[in-house]
Design a protein around this motif. Structure first.
Motif, PDB file in Angstrom:
ATOM      1  N   VAL A   1       0.820  -1.214   0.000  1.00  0.00           N
ATOM      2  CA  VAL A   1       0.000   0.000   0.000  1.00  0.00           C
ATOM      3  C   VAL A   1       0.853   1.263   0.000  1.00  0.00           C
ATOM      4  CG1 VAL A   1      -1.955  -1.122   1.129  1.00  0.00           C
ATOM      5  CG2 VAL A   1      -0.194  -0.023   2.532  1.00  0.00           C
ATOM      6  N   ALA A   2       2.174   1.095  -0.104  1.00  0.00           N
ATOM      7  CA  ALA A   2       3.072   2.254  -0.033  1.00  0.00           C
ATOM      8  C   ALA A   2       2.825   3.249  -1.154  1.00  0.00           C
ATOM      9  CB  ALA A   2       4.530   1.787  -0.051  1.00  0.00           C
ATOM     10  N   GLY A   3       2.329   2.771  -2.288  1.00  0.00           N
ATOM     11  CA  GLY A   3       2.122   3.654  -3.429  1.00  0.00           C
ATOM     12  C   GLY A   3       0.777   4.335  -3.473  1.00  0.00           C
ATOM     13  N   LEU A   4      -0.074   4.098  -2.476  1.00  0.00           N
ATOM     14  CA  LEU A   4      -1.382   4.748  -2.474  1.00  0.00           C
ATOM     15  C   LEU A   4      -1.218   6.255  -2.322  1.00  0.00           C
ATOM     16  CD1 LEU A   4      -3.516   2.385  -0.211  1.00  0.00           C
ATOM     17  CD2 LEU A   4      -3.628   2.614  -2.689  1.00  0.00           C
ATOM     18  N   PRO A   5      -1.964   7.042  -3.081  1.00  0.00           N
ATOM     19  CA  PRO A   5      -1.859   8.496  -2.961  1.00  0.00           C
ATOM     20  C   PRO A   5      -2.208   8.960  -1.550  1.00  0.00           C
ATOM     21  CG  PRO A   5      -3.101   7.886  -4.932  1.00  0.00           C
ATOM     22  CD  PRO A   5      -2.932   6.637  -4.122  1.00  0.00           C
ATOM     23  N   ASP A   6      -1.393   9.839  -1.006  1.00  0.00           N
ATOM     24  CA  ASP A   6      -1.672  10.453   0.288  1.00  0.00           C
ATOM     25  C   ASP A   6      -1.786   9.423   1.418  1.00  0.00           C
ATOM     26  OD1 ASP A   6      -1.926  12.701   1.795  1.00  0.00           O
ATOM     27  OD2 ASP A   6      -4.027  13.101   1.297  1.00  0.00           O
ATOM     28  N   ILE A   7      -0.914   8.406   1.381  1.00  0.00           N
ATOM     29  CA  ILE A   7      -0.979   7.338   2.372  1.00  0.00           C
ATOM     30  C   ILE A   7      -0.782   7.873   3.785  1.00  0.00           C
ATOM     31  CG2 ILE A   7       1.477   6.796   2.096  1.00  0.00           C
ATOM     32  CD1 ILE A   7      -1.381   4.309   2.903  1.00  0.00           C
ATOM     33  N   ASP A   8       0.006   8.943   3.947  1.00  0.00           N
ATOM     34  CA  ASP A   8       0.219   9.504   5.282  1.00  0.00           C
ATOM     35  C   ASP A   8      -1.084   9.988   5.913  1.00  0.00           C
ATOM     36  OD1 ASP A   8       3.100   9.280   5.575  1.00  0.00           O
ATOM     37  OD2 ASP A   8       3.224  10.733   3.953  1.00  0.00           O
ATOM     38  N   ARG A   9      -1.984  10.493   5.083  1.00  0.00           N
ATOM     39  CA  ARG A   9      -3.256  11.005   5.596  1.00  0.00           C
ATOM     40  C   ARG A   9      -4.311   9.904   5.673  1.00  0.00           C
ATOM     41  NH1 ARG A   9      -7.962  12.864   3.431  1.00  0.00           N
ATOM     42  NH2 ARG A   9      -7.160  12.566   1.319  1.00  0.00           N
ATOM     43  N   LEU A  10      -4.292   8.984   4.712  1.00  0.00           N
ATOM     44  CA  LEU A  10      -5.333   7.974   4.608  1.00  0.00           C
ATOM     45  C   LEU A  10      -5.077   6.729   5.454  1.00  0.00           C
ATOM     46  CD1 LEU A  10      -6.020   8.062   0.757  1.00  0.00           C
ATOM     47  CD2 LEU A  10      -7.356   9.143   2.570  1.00  0.00           C
ATOM     48  N   CYS A  11      -3.879   6.627   6.027  1.00  0.00           N
ATOM     49  CA  CYS A  11      -3.505   5.381   6.700  1.00  0.00           C
ATOM     50  C   CYS A  11      -4.436   5.024   7.845  1.00  0.00           C
ATOM     51  CB  CYS A  11      -2.057   5.442   7.175  1.00  0.00           C
ATOM     52  SG  CYS A  11      -1.721   6.753   8.389  1.00  0.00           S
ATOM     53  N   TYR A  12      -4.908   6.017   8.600  1.00  0.00           N
ATOM     54  CA  TYR A  12      -5.762   5.697   9.747  1.00  0.00           C
ATOM     55  C   TYR A  12      -7.088   5.098   9.284  1.00  0.00           C
ATOM     56  CZ  TYR A  12      -8.230   5.960  14.159  1.00  0.00           C
ATOM     57  OH  TYR A  12      -8.938   5.624  15.288  1.00  0.00           O
ATOM     58  N   ALA A  13      -7.727   5.721   8.303  1.00  0.00           N
ATOM     59  CA  ALA A  13      -8.986   5.184   7.780  1.00  0.00           C
ATOM     60  C   ALA A  13      -8.771   3.786   7.213  1.00  0.00           C
ATOM     61  CB  ALA A  13      -9.562   6.116   6.721  1.00  0.00           C
ATOM     62  N   LEU A  14      -7.692   3.601   6.454  1.00  0.00           N
ATOM     63  CA  LEU A  14      -7.394   2.287   5.891  1.00  0.00           C
ATOM     64  C   LEU A  14      -7.197   1.255   7.000  1.00  0.00           C
ATOM     65  CD1 LEU A  14      -6.646   0.276   3.701  1.00  0.00           C
ATOM     66  CD2 LEU A  14      -4.346   1.268   3.647  1.00  0.00           C
ATOM     67  N   SER A  15      -6.500   1.644   8.062  1.00  0.00           N
ATOM     68  CA  SER A  15      -6.232   0.701   9.154  1.00  0.00           C
ATOM     69  C   SER A  15      -7.523   0.236   9.821  1.00  0.00           C
ATOM     70  CB  SER A  15      -5.287   1.331  10.186  1.00  0.00           C
ATOM     71  OG  SER A  15      -5.945   2.283  11.006  1.00  0.00           O
ATOM     72  N   LYS A  16      -8.472   1.136   9.955  1.00  0.00           N
ATOM     73  CA  LYS A  16      -9.724   0.779  10.614  1.00  0.00           C
ATOM     74  C   LYS A  16     -10.673   0.049   9.658  1.00  0.00           C
ATOM     75  CE  LYS A  16      -8.550   2.335  14.612  1.00  0.00           C
ATOM     76  NZ  LYS A  16      -8.294   1.389  15.726  1.00  0.00           N
ATOM     77  N   GLU A  17     -10.649   0.402   8.377  1.00  0.00           N
ATOM     78  CA  GLU A  17     -11.408  -0.369   7.392  1.00  0.00           C
ATOM     79  C   GLU A  17     -10.959  -1.821   7.402  1.00  0.00           C
ATOM     80  OE1 GLU A  17     -11.918   3.384   4.256  1.00  0.00           O
ATOM     81  OE2 GLU A  17     -10.542   1.737   3.815  1.00  0.00           O
ATOM     82  N   ALA A  18      -9.647  -2.010   7.400  1.00  0.00           N
ATOM     83  CA  ALA A  18      -9.102  -3.365   7.379  1.00  0.00           C
ATOM     84  C   ALA A  18      -9.411  -4.112   8.675  1.00  0.00           C
ATOM     85  CB  ALA A  18      -7.598  -3.322   7.127  1.00  0.00           C
ATOM     86  N   ALA A  19      -9.410  -3.400   9.798  1.00  0.00           N
ATOM     87  CA  ALA A  19      -9.748  -4.043  11.074  1.00  0.00           C
ATOM     88  C   ALA A  19     -11.178  -4.569  11.048  1.00  0.00           C
ATOM     89  CB  ALA A  19      -9.557  -3.058  12.218  1.00  0.00           C
ATOM     90  N   ILE A  20     -12.086  -3.801  10.474  1.00  0.00           N
ATOM     91  CA  ILE A  20     -13.481  -4.229  10.368  1.00  0.00           C
ATOM     92  C   ILE A  20     -13.601  -5.424   9.430  1.00  0.00           C
ATOM     93  CG2 ILE A  20     -15.794  -3.539   9.609  1.00  0.00           C
ATOM     94  CD1 ILE A  20     -15.023  -0.658  10.481  1.00  0.00           C
ATOM     95  N   VAL A  21     -12.892  -5.373   8.297  1.00  0.00           N
ATOM     96  CA  VAL A  21     -12.927  -6.476   7.333  1.00  0.00           C
ATOM     97  C   VAL A  21     -12.389  -7.753   7.961  1.00  0.00           C
ATOM     98  CG1 VAL A  21     -11.952  -7.330   5.162  1.00  0.00           C
ATOM     99  CG2 VAL A  21     -12.858  -5.002   5.293  1.00  0.00           C
ATOM    100  N   TYR A  22     -11.279  -7.636   8.697  1.00  0.00           N
ATOM    101  CA  TYR A  22     -10.718  -8.828   9.333  1.00  0.00           C
ATOM    102  C   TYR A  22     -11.670  -9.407  10.375  1.00  0.00           C
ATOM    103  CZ  TYR A  22      -7.975 -12.064  12.020  1.00  0.00           C
ATOM    104  OH  TYR A  22      -7.569 -13.204  12.655  1.00  0.00           O
ATOM    105  N   SER A  23     -12.303  -8.556  11.151  1.00  0.00           N
ATOM    106  CA  SER A  23     -13.231  -9.036  12.164  1.00  0.00           C
ATOM    107  C   SER A  23     -14.371  -9.822  11.533  1.00  0.00           C
ATOM    108  CB  SER A  23     -13.781  -7.853  12.961  1.00  0.00           C
ATOM    109  OG  SER A  23     -14.721  -8.289  13.924  1.00  0.00           O
ATOM    110  N   GLY A  24     -14.865  -9.346  10.398  1.00  0.00           N
ATOM    111  CA  GLY A  24     -15.926 -10.070   9.709  1.00  0.00           C
ATOM    112  C   GLY A  24     -15.465 -11.428   9.210  1.00  0.00           C
ATOM    113  N   ALA A  25     -14.251 -11.473   8.673  1.00  0.00           N
ATOM    114  CA  ALA A  25     -13.702 -12.745   8.215  1.00  0.00           C
ATOM    115  C   ALA A  25     -13.533 -13.714   9.377  1.00  0.00           C
ATOM    116  CB  ALA A  25     -12.363 -12.515   7.516  1.00  0.00           C
ATOM    117  N   LEU A  26     -13.080 -13.186  10.519  1.00  0.00           N
ATOM    118  CA  LEU A  26     -12.886 -14.018  11.697  1.00  0.00           C
ATOM    119  C   LEU A  26     -14.216 -14.571  12.198  1.00  0.00           C
ATOM    120  CD1 LEU A  26     -10.872 -15.041  13.858  1.00  0.00           C
ATOM    121  CD2 LEU A  26     -11.353 -12.943  15.143  1.00  0.00           C
TER     122      LEU A  26
END
Length: 269
Positions: free
Chosen positions: A149-174
């Motif tokens: 994900v290093a190449g995503l535009p504006d990763i410094d700003r978007l990282c928090y939202a991405l981290s929480k989106e992924a946390a929700i996705v993982y919880s659903g998979a679990l």
């Protein structure tokens, strides 16, 4: 509220904020709480056992998991950092650490165990960004996952939202994967909360966003109000709830949807 006597609960990020309120609430209900944090100040709530560890590295997570004695009945993945930290740290602590800690503790879970992960209303677009989050989670190696994900535009700003989106996705998979062993998994998504991290969120998201949410709801949430939702999802009282992301935001998410998202959807049709 349910009595947790005889149950063992692991709470990460337990030394302050939502984690401290959750650890205190579980202890008051009889749970044997194992508190995990990087630094444990004198103000941390009293728990049965403390593990000082680093959730920002794969090796650190493994060390913490190795130090936990089973059986574990409740895992609260609460530790998190704001985007004032480097983006790799944000994704490591907020997403990869809870994923791997949960995986490593699976053999130690007791019957009918519950996992509750603190996500955020910042992850509300998890369905729209599901494919990206799911692909990130599918990469076991931390460096490789972060590089993806290093190449995503504006990763410094978007990282928090991405981290929480992924946390929700993982919880659903679990929740799906854990059904056969009686494991439940849910997330709680707070809005703005009066914790030590609030100034960091103000710095990264802007005062207009943080103050605007408080202005609409009337105040920031108290950590105890988020802890109440976490404890409920960890208890048998929510035995038929799994794979759910529960917003705990005073209705602000509904307001944002009605005033911003819904009009945009209507305009696109």
């Amino acid at each position: 509220m349910h009595d947790f006597t005889g149950k063992t609960a692991v709470v990460t990020g337990y030394a302050s904020g939502i984690g401290a309120a959750t650890a205190a609430a579980l202890t008051a209900r009889g749970a044997t709480v194992i508190g995990v944090d990087r630094i444990v100040p004198d103000s941390a709530p009293p728990v049965a056992r403390t593990i000082v560890g680093d959730l920002s590295t794969s090796d650190g997570v493994r060390s913490i998991a190795d130090a936990v004695d089973g059986p574990v009945d409740v895992l609260i993945n609460n530790a998190g950092v704001a985007a004032t930290q480097p983006w790799r740290t944000v994704l490591s602590v907020n997403t990869l650490a809870p994923r791997d800690l949960t995986r490593l503790l699976l053999p130690k879970f007791g019957a009918d165990a519950a996992v509750v992960t603190t996500a955020s209303q910042a992850g509300f677009q998890w369905q729209r960004n599901f494919t990206r989050a799911d692909a990130f989670l599918a990469i076991d190696d931390w460096d490789a996952a972060l590089d993806s994900v290093a190449g995503l535009p504006d990763i410094d700003r978007l990282c928090y939202a991405l981290s929480k989106e992924a946390a929700i996705v993982y919880s659903g998979a679990l929740a799906v994967e854990g059904k056969q062993i009686g494991l439940r998994s849910n997330t709680v998504s707070p809005g703005t909360v009066g914790t030590p991290l609030l100034p960091d969120f103000t710095a990264t998201m802007g005062a207009a966003v943080i103050d605007g949410a408080a202005a609409w709801t009337g105040r920031h949430a108290a950590p105890e109000e988020i802890a109440d939702a976490i404890v409920f999802l960890a208890s048998p009282e929510s035995a038929w709830i799994s794979g759910v992301d529960l917003p705990v935001d005073g209705g602000y998410g509904a307001f944002v949807f009605r005033t911003l998202v819904a009009p945009a959807l209507s305009a696109a049709q």
